[in-house]
Design a protein around this motif. Structure first.
Motif, PDB file in Angstrom:
ATOM      1  N   THR A   1      23.443  59.453  23.774  1.00 30.54           N
ATOM      2  CA  THR A   1      23.894  60.794  24.054  1.00 30.54           C
ATOM      3  C   THR A   1      23.284  61.052  25.603  1.00 30.54           C
ATOM      4  N   TYR A   2      23.833  62.186  26.276  1.00 33.90           N
ATOM      5  CA  TYR A   2      23.204  62.313  27.392  1.00 33.90           C
ATOM      6  C   TYR A   2      21.754  63.148  27.145  1.00 33.90           C
TER       7      TYR A   2
ATOM      8  N   PRO B   1      36.912  63.180  27.500  1.00 32.89           N
ATOM      9  CA  PRO B   1      36.675  61.861  27.680  1.00 32.89           C
ATOM     10  C   PRO B   1      37.876  61.053  27.187  1.00 32.89           C
TER      11      PRO B   1
ATOM     12  N   GLY C   1      26.839  65.111  26.173  1.00 29.51           N
ATOM     13  CA  GLY C   1      27.997  64.108  25.770  1.00 29.51           C
ATOM     14  C   GLY C   1      27.559  62.867  25.042  1.00 29.51           C
TER      15      GLY C   1
ATOM     16  N   GLU D   1      32.253  58.084  29.038  1.00 30.19           N
ATOM     17  CA  GLU D   1      32.023  59.059  27.922  1.00 30.19           C
ATOM     18  C   GLU D   1      32.917  58.730  26.608  1.00 30.19           C
TER      19      GLU D   1
ATOM     20  N   ARG E   1      26.862  53.704  21.167  1.00 36.39           N
ATOM     21  CA  ARG E   1      26.984  55.112  21.341  1.00 36.39           C
ATOM     22  C   ARG E   1      25.303  55.644  21.597  1.00 36.39           C
TER      23      ARG E   1
ATOM     24  N   LEU F   1      27.630  58.711  25.352  1.00 42.22           N
ATOM     25  CA  LEU F   1      27.802  57.995  26.304  1.00 42.22           C
ATOM     26  C   LEU F   1      27.665  56.243  25.872  1.00 42.22           C
TER      27      LEU F   1
ATOM     28  N   GLN G   1      29.384  59.469  34.839  1.00 40.00           N
ATOM     29  CA  GLN G   1      28.960  58.784  33.556  1.00 40.00           C
ATOM     30  C   GLN G   1      30.339  58.594  32.790  1.00 40.00           C
TER      31      GLN G   1
END
Length: 683
Positions: free
Chosen positions: A293-294, A425, A262, A407, A291, A264, A405
């Protein structure tokens, strides 16, 4: 607005919190992998607290930028690469990584002050393009550990399989002079075995390991399962598969219940403002973000992929990536683990803490994510906590009521297009307005507990950060890293504790917790207030359960009349009363029988709810409203209702001391804030 820190300095609070967390780590003897540092940066006081995030999208370049691995490179793309290209041979793997980086620029570190700081640290020895390519390869190797295949072995041979697989990897790594302790940590990234006979082969195995595996074991396909056995025991050579063949045919998610990369928020800076000209009753915290990402977070938090043979055997790749990791460890040492402020003013302490963290953020190449964490209290005043599932991150720990988290919704993440509503999200990075986290918190509460309706709006406690302090360890010893922020909130649901226990079982993310438990914290400033509170709760209960109360009163009255008849010494009186009872029985005997049946039903239902009683913890504490003992707010000296056996009196005696709970540091922090919130309401 109640001032939570009226009787305690924020700096003293943080010192005690740090002591409690370090005590937890010491008692659990898990120094390698658990969070051992946490600090409350800012908290509500007489002013209401506002915490928002603001995207750093002032220009076109920043609007299209993702720090780390781009979300378009996901597990589906990795499976496609795996099926069509040989990723097991080291040189070929890096050729594929380099060509993908050049063509798609999948991994980017940007050109901000954080990269410039790393260049100075490394004396400009490494180009940004080189680091980004190596980090793409490392991200792919880490992502691959979530994917794999499942082989079925004879349960009686599990020990033999475990020893044989261990020997394969020991043989390979011993040649590279890798320490034994490091080898043991690495093994979990290649395979896992459970007692049921399932062997999970994980990630991208190098060719050398594949060859030894195929020489030692045989894989056949029977009854829709891949069966593995020792080759020297097998007579049947038909329908035999190599390990690589099975991976190409059946590679899928095997590590955990869910995995997707995702989008984040990555914190760049924290802006702090109090007594703004628009309102002097609000404390503003605005987090400037870009931004990430996971998959990027997962790669940086789990450094064991650094020891994959594709990295160790490839020129100086290991040394370069090791330098990258050491840079982050050094920054945390300088900025995150300094002494606490001695300021008496909460506002000055907050400004000093945030200034220090901003110095770290300016230089760090970490992800600095933002989690939303909430205390949720039930209608009957139980604070919800959840015990994490064995397959979840921080397994076995007790987490806050809701935690996850934050998102950004993003068109590059296919999972958002396909999953349930709770997984979508609520934050939009392209928004020109400030972004509030209320709906992200609510989304987590719905996903984890099945709670969608609350009594009032979300109350913001404050902002904290946590990390794993790896000071004193060599890079080879470090198995976990972590650093992120937590936005801390609270609310109350209209459901009672039993209803929350039931709704959690059917929530979308119920797999994250084995079960939920409830803590009832009763604080009193005096014995008189304790009595008045008990009386008020009794009256409230009778009012809410008027039907039950009426039935019990009628039943007690009838039983009392009968007892008076048989206990009296006056024969005339006995005869008179007895005749009245008989007449009453003749006229309303049916109602009496119904009353008895209802009471039996209520008692049986009460006994059947013993599983709910097992999950309840009650703590009663008298406090001095003019003076707060710091250590008391962090400790849960639990007492739980006894629940073994069928004697009713055992349900009412809170005698059973609980063992020490594995509280996640955020849970311990939120419990302390819950304590302060309750104590601030006392007169």
């Amino acid at each position: 607005m109640n001032n939570l820190f009226k009787n305690i300095k924020l700096s003293d609070f943080n010192r005690q919190l740090d002591c409690m967390v370090k005590k937890d780590v010491h008692e659990r003897n898990e120094k390698q992998t658990v969070v051992n540092n946490i600090r409350l940066l800012a908290a509500s006081d007489t002013s209401k607290l506002s915490v928002t995030i603001k995207p750093d999208n002032n220009n076109v370049e920043k609007k299209d930028f993702y720090f780390g691995l781009h979300p378009s490179f996901d597990e589906e793309k990795l499976i496609t690469l795996f099926n069509n290209i040989n990723l097991h041979e080291g040189d070929n793997f890096w050729k594929i990584v380099e060509s993908n980086q050049k063509e798609h620029n999948y991994f980017s570190l940007g050109t901000g002050s954080d990269w410039q700081s790393f260049e100075n640290y490394s004396n400009n020895k490494f180009s940004k393009e080189c680091i980004e390519t190596l980090l793409l390869g490392r991200s792919i190797l880490r992502m691959a550990t979530h994917l794999g295949i499942e082989l079925i072995a004879n349960k009686g041979d599990i020990k033999l399989f475990s020893d044989s697989l261990n020997e394969i990897w020991q043989k390979i790594y011993r040649k590279l002079n890798i320490e034994q302790s490091v080898i043991q940590n690495i093994l979990d990234t290649y395979y896992k075995i459970d007692n049921s006979g399932v062997i999970k082969i994980l990630g991208i195995w190098p060719e050398e390991a594949l060859k030894i595996f195929d020489e030692t074991f045989q894989i056949t396909y029977r009854d829709s399962k891949y069966i593995v056995s020792f080759k020297n025991r097998c007579q049947n050579k038909y329908n035999e598969y190599s390990l690589n063949d099975v991976q190409k045919l059946n590679l899928h998610l095997v590590d955990g219940s869910i995995y997707y990369s995702g989008v984040l928020p990555r914190t760049l800076e924290i802006n702090y403002l109090k007594n703004h000209t628009g309102s002097n009753n609000i404390k503003y915290i605005s987090m400037i973000v870009q931004r990430t990402t996971y998959a990027t977070v997962d790669m940086l938090d789990n450094p064991l992929s650094l020891f994959h043979l594709h990295i160790i055997n490839s020129s100086n790749y290991y040394d370069i990536l090791k330098k990258f990791d050491e840079y982050e460890d050094n920054l945390q040492k300088v900025f995150l683990y300094k002494n606490y402020s001695n300021e008496t003013s909460q506002s000055k302490t907050e400004q000093e803490e945030i200034r220090r963290v901003n110095q770290y953020l300016k230089k760090s190449l970490n992800t600095h994510g933002i989690a939303v964490s909430a205390n949720i209290v039930t209608q009957d005043d139980y604070l919800i906590i959840g015990k994490r599932d064995p397959y979840a991150i921080d397994n076995g720990e007790y987490y806050p009521s809701a935690n996850g988290q934050a998102e950004f919704v993003d068109e590059n993440v296919q999972f958002y297009q396909m999953s349930v509503y709770e997984d979508l999200p609520t934050l939009n990075y392209d928004s020109s307005m400030r972004l509030d986290l209320n709906y992200e918190i609510q989304r987590e509460a719905l996903a984890e507990l099945g709670i969608g309706v609350f009594k009032h709006g979300w109350n913001y406690y404050g902002l904290s950060y946590l990390s794993i302090n790896n000071l004193g360890k060599n890079t080879e010893e470090i198995t976990k890293r972590r650093m992120h922020f937590n936005v801390l909130t609270s609310n109350q649901t209209r459901q009672n504790f039993a209803e929350v226990v039931e709704s959690q079982k059917y929530a979308t993310e119920s797999f994250e917790s084995i079960h939920v438990e409830g803590i009832k914290l009763n604080l009193y400033s005096s014995i008189g207030n304790k009595f008045k509170d008990k009386l008020r709760k009794f009256v409230d209960y009778c009012y809410q359960n008027m039907g039950i109360a009426t039935i019990i009163i009628v039943l007690i009255s009838t039983i009392f009349s009968l007892l008076m008849t048989f206990l009296s010494d006056d024969k005339l009186y006995n005869k008179f009363i007895f005749e009245n009872v008989v007449n009453e029985w003749n006229s309303s005997g049916f109602e009496f029988i119904i009353t008895i049946l209802i009471l039996i039903f209520l008692i049986s239902r009460f006994i059947s709810d013993k599983e709910i009683w097992k999950l309840k913890i009650v703590r009663n504490k008298r406090v001095n409203t003019d003076r707060t003992k710091i250590y008391e707010m962090f400790e849960i000296k639990e007492q739980r209702h006894k629940n073994n056996g069928w004697k009713l009196n055992k349900y009412f005696k809170p005698e059973k001391k609980l063992p020490s709970k594995r509280l996640n540091p955020v849970t311990r922090l939120l419990y302390a804030l819950h304590y302060l919130e309750k104590s601030s309401r006392l007169k």
